[in-house]
Motif scaffolding. Structure first.
Motif, PDB file in Angstrom:
ATOM      1  N   PRO A   1      -0.183  -0.665 -10.493  1.00  0.00           N
ATOM      2  CA  PRO A   1      -1.334  -1.776 -10.632  1.00  0.00           C
ATOM      3  C   PRO A   1      -1.129  -2.786  -9.543  1.00  0.00           C
ATOM      4  O   PRO A   1      -0.410  -3.310  -8.970  1.00  0.00           O
ATOM      5  CB  PRO A   1      -1.049  -2.347 -12.820  1.00  0.00           C
ATOM      6  N   THR A   2      -2.419  -2.890  -9.018  1.00  0.00           N
ATOM      7  CA  THR A   2      -2.805  -3.770  -8.042  1.00  0.00           C
ATOM      8  C   THR A   2      -4.367  -4.708  -8.645  1.00  0.00           C
ATOM      9  O   THR A   2      -5.311  -4.142  -8.862  1.00  0.00           O
ATOM     10  CB  THR A   2      -2.922  -3.161  -6.920  1.00  0.00           C
ATOM     11  N   ALA A   3      -4.404  -5.969  -8.109  1.00  0.00           N
ATOM     12  CA  ALA A   3      -4.933  -6.666  -8.248  1.00  0.00           C
ATOM     13  C   ALA A   3      -6.498  -6.585  -7.178  1.00  0.00           C
ATOM     14  O   ALA A   3      -5.572  -6.099  -5.968  1.00  0.00           O
ATOM     15  CB  ALA A   3      -5.646  -7.808  -8.484  1.00  0.00           C
ATOM     16  N   VAL A   4      -7.798  -6.141  -7.018  1.00  0.00           N
ATOM     17  CA  VAL A   4      -8.526  -6.201  -5.699  1.00  0.00           C
ATOM     18  C   VAL A   4      -9.533  -7.382  -6.083  1.00  0.00           C
ATOM     19  O   VAL A   4     -10.003  -7.794  -6.730  1.00  0.00           O
ATOM     20  CB  VAL A   4      -9.594  -4.626  -6.414  1.00  0.00           C
ATOM     21  N   PHE A   5      -9.127  -8.320  -4.511  1.00  0.00           N
ATOM     22  CA  PHE A   5      -9.916  -8.689  -4.249  1.00  0.00           C
ATOM     23  C   PHE A   5     -11.407  -9.108  -3.439  1.00  0.00           C
ATOM     24  O   PHE A   5     -11.050  -8.035  -2.633  1.00  0.00           O
ATOM     25  CB  PHE A   5      -9.181 -10.383  -3.829  1.00  0.00           C
ATOM     26  N   ALA A   6     -12.377  -8.994  -3.661  1.00  0.00           N
ATOM     27  CA  ALA A   6     -13.942  -8.985  -2.846  1.00  0.00           C
ATOM     28  C   ALA A   6     -13.335  -9.846  -1.650  1.00  0.00           C
ATOM     29  O   ALA A   6     -13.835 -11.273  -1.490  1.00  0.00           O
ATOM     30  CB  ALA A   6     -15.294  -9.527  -3.832  1.00  0.00           C
ATOM     31  N   GLU A   7     -13.525  -9.478  -0.320  1.00  0.00           N
ATOM     32  CA  GLU A   7     -13.610  -9.815   0.969  1.00  0.00           C
ATOM     33  C   GLU A   7     -14.951 -10.198   1.764  1.00  0.00           C
ATOM     34  O   GLU A   7     -15.503  -9.681   1.252  1.00  0.00           O
ATOM     35  CB  GLU A   7     -12.467  -9.638   2.262  1.00  0.00           C
ATOM     36  N   ARG A   8     -14.804 -11.835   1.573  1.00  0.00           N
ATOM     37  CA  ARG A   8     -16.402 -11.616   1.668  1.00  0.00           C
ATOM     38  C   ARG A   8     -17.415 -11.671   3.390  1.00  0.00           C
ATOM     39  O   ARG A   8     -16.195 -12.113   4.015  1.00  0.00           O
ATOM     40  CB  ARG A   8     -16.504 -12.831   1.849  1.00  0.00           C
TER      41      ARG A   8
END
Length: 383
Positions: free
Chosen positions: A184-191
């Protein structure tokens, strides 16, 4: 209408056995599945029904329960347009059951009934969490995360802005990246591509550089993210969540990955974020890691003091052991530098003292204090 199971036949591809919902209609959500339809009687339901093939294999699809939360302040037009686009996007994915929680951050206008989305096929429900006052988008997110942790159940959470600059199509990118992870891993949107003005982008680059120097972390993402539901247990006990969601996540040490996602244009209205609010948002991101910032500032000041002492010793050595004459203004400059560095050292020690004192005070705790700011939760749409 929830799909019960997917059955594979030798000649007709996949056949979906579904619960017949209200109004005796079948709502099919397809991705790469092929269906073989024919007209036949099905008791009281009538109409078209799939031809049931000879069954050779039963495939079970594990449905993901996804919650999408967005802070809104008067941007109801943009928020509802985004919900419709989100529904169209999620229809492509048969294994996601999505619900939306709009956070009414002290709006002065109410959503118009006729503008509320209806006839949605992918989104199961749109709810509104009404706050008692305007808190700002970061604090609204903190309250929402604590409320979701206590009152909702799901497998994962997506946090995004409601103005349309976070594209609903990128939700699938975040979910896809999370599924590829071994744990389980979070995912962030890199701009990547940004549509703001040149001035904004210039200040943003300065902020990124300052943030990297003072915290040791490069922050290239904002609110748009996917996090496993179990992460809420950790995040809602961080007091820093009250001021900055992304910086708090970095401080938590929870595993995450970044994926590329360009920003889009606003769907409607104008941004209500003033320059002062942007500056305060940046400072909040810095001081979510106040222990690291204080320590690094102290190290920088001490290094500056050492360099000043070396320079002062060099000037004195030149005057005492050589026949070279120092400029008349050198003594004045050295004196001013000593005063400035002394004041900086005193200010830094005071900052560290305040940080140390603050560590002994719990302050705002999201999981404990969030309920004070909630007026009610209402359902805007449900199927």
């Amino acid at each position: 209408m929830p799909v019960k199971r997917i059955l594979e036949g030798p000649s007709s591809g996949f056949w979906a056995e579904a619960d017949y919902g209200r109004h005796n209609r079948i709502a099919w959500r397809t991705c790469d599945f092929k269906f073989d339809f024919k007209r036949r009687s099905v008791g009281n339901f009538g109409g078209f029904a799939p031809a049931k093939p000879k069954l050779t294999k039963e495939l079970h699809i594990e449905l993901m329960r996804l919650v999408i939360t967005m802070p809104v302040r008067n941007d109801w037009d943009a928020a509802f347009q985004l919900c419709r686009r989100m529904d169209a996007t999620l229809r492509q994915v048969p294994d996601i059951r999505a619900r939306v929680l709009l956070i009414d951050d002290g709006s002065t206008t109410c959503p118009v009934q006729k503008d509320i989305p209806s006839n949605l096929l992918a989104l199961e429900r749109i709810s509104m969490l009404e706050l008692r006052r305007n808190l700002g988008h970061q604090r609204a997110i903190a309250v929402a995360l604590a409320h979701l942790r206590q009152s909702w159940e799901a497998d994962a959470l997506v946090v995004m802005d409601a103005d349309g600059e976070d594209r609903p199509e990128d939700i699938l990118t975040l979910v896809g990246a999370a599924k590829k992870a071994a744990a389980p891993t979070a995912v962030f949107a890199e701009r990547g591509k940004r549509l703001e003005t040149v001035t904004f982008r210039a200040f943003y680059q300065v902020y990124r550089a300052l943030h990297h120097v003072l915290t040791g972390r490069d922050i290239r993402f904002g609110n748009f993210s996917y996090i496993p539901w179990t992460y809420l247990d950790t995040l809602v006990v961080f007091p820093e969540l009250w001021n900055h969601y992304a910086a708090t996540f970095l401080k938590s040490g929870l595993p995450y990955v970044r994926v590329h996602a360009d920003r889009d244009k606003r769907l409607a209205g104008r941004s209500q974020m003033s320059f002062v609010n942007l500056v305060m948002h940046g400072l909040s991101g810095l001081f979510a890691n106040q222990e690291v910032v204080g320590t690094r500032v102290l190290i920088i000041v001490l290094l500056g003091s050492v360099l000043l002492l070396v320079g002062l010793a060099s000037v004195l050595a030149v005057g005492m052991f050589t026949r070279l004459e120092s400029p008349s203004w050198s003594a004045t400059l050295v004196g001013l530098l000593i005063i400035v560095l002394a004041q900086a050292l005193i200010a830094t020690l005071g900052l560290i003292f305040l940080i140390t004192m603050n560590r002994s005070q719990l302050g705002f705790l999201p999981i404990r204090d969030y309920a004070y700011f909630i007026r009610q939760e209402t359902t805007l749409f449900e199927r």
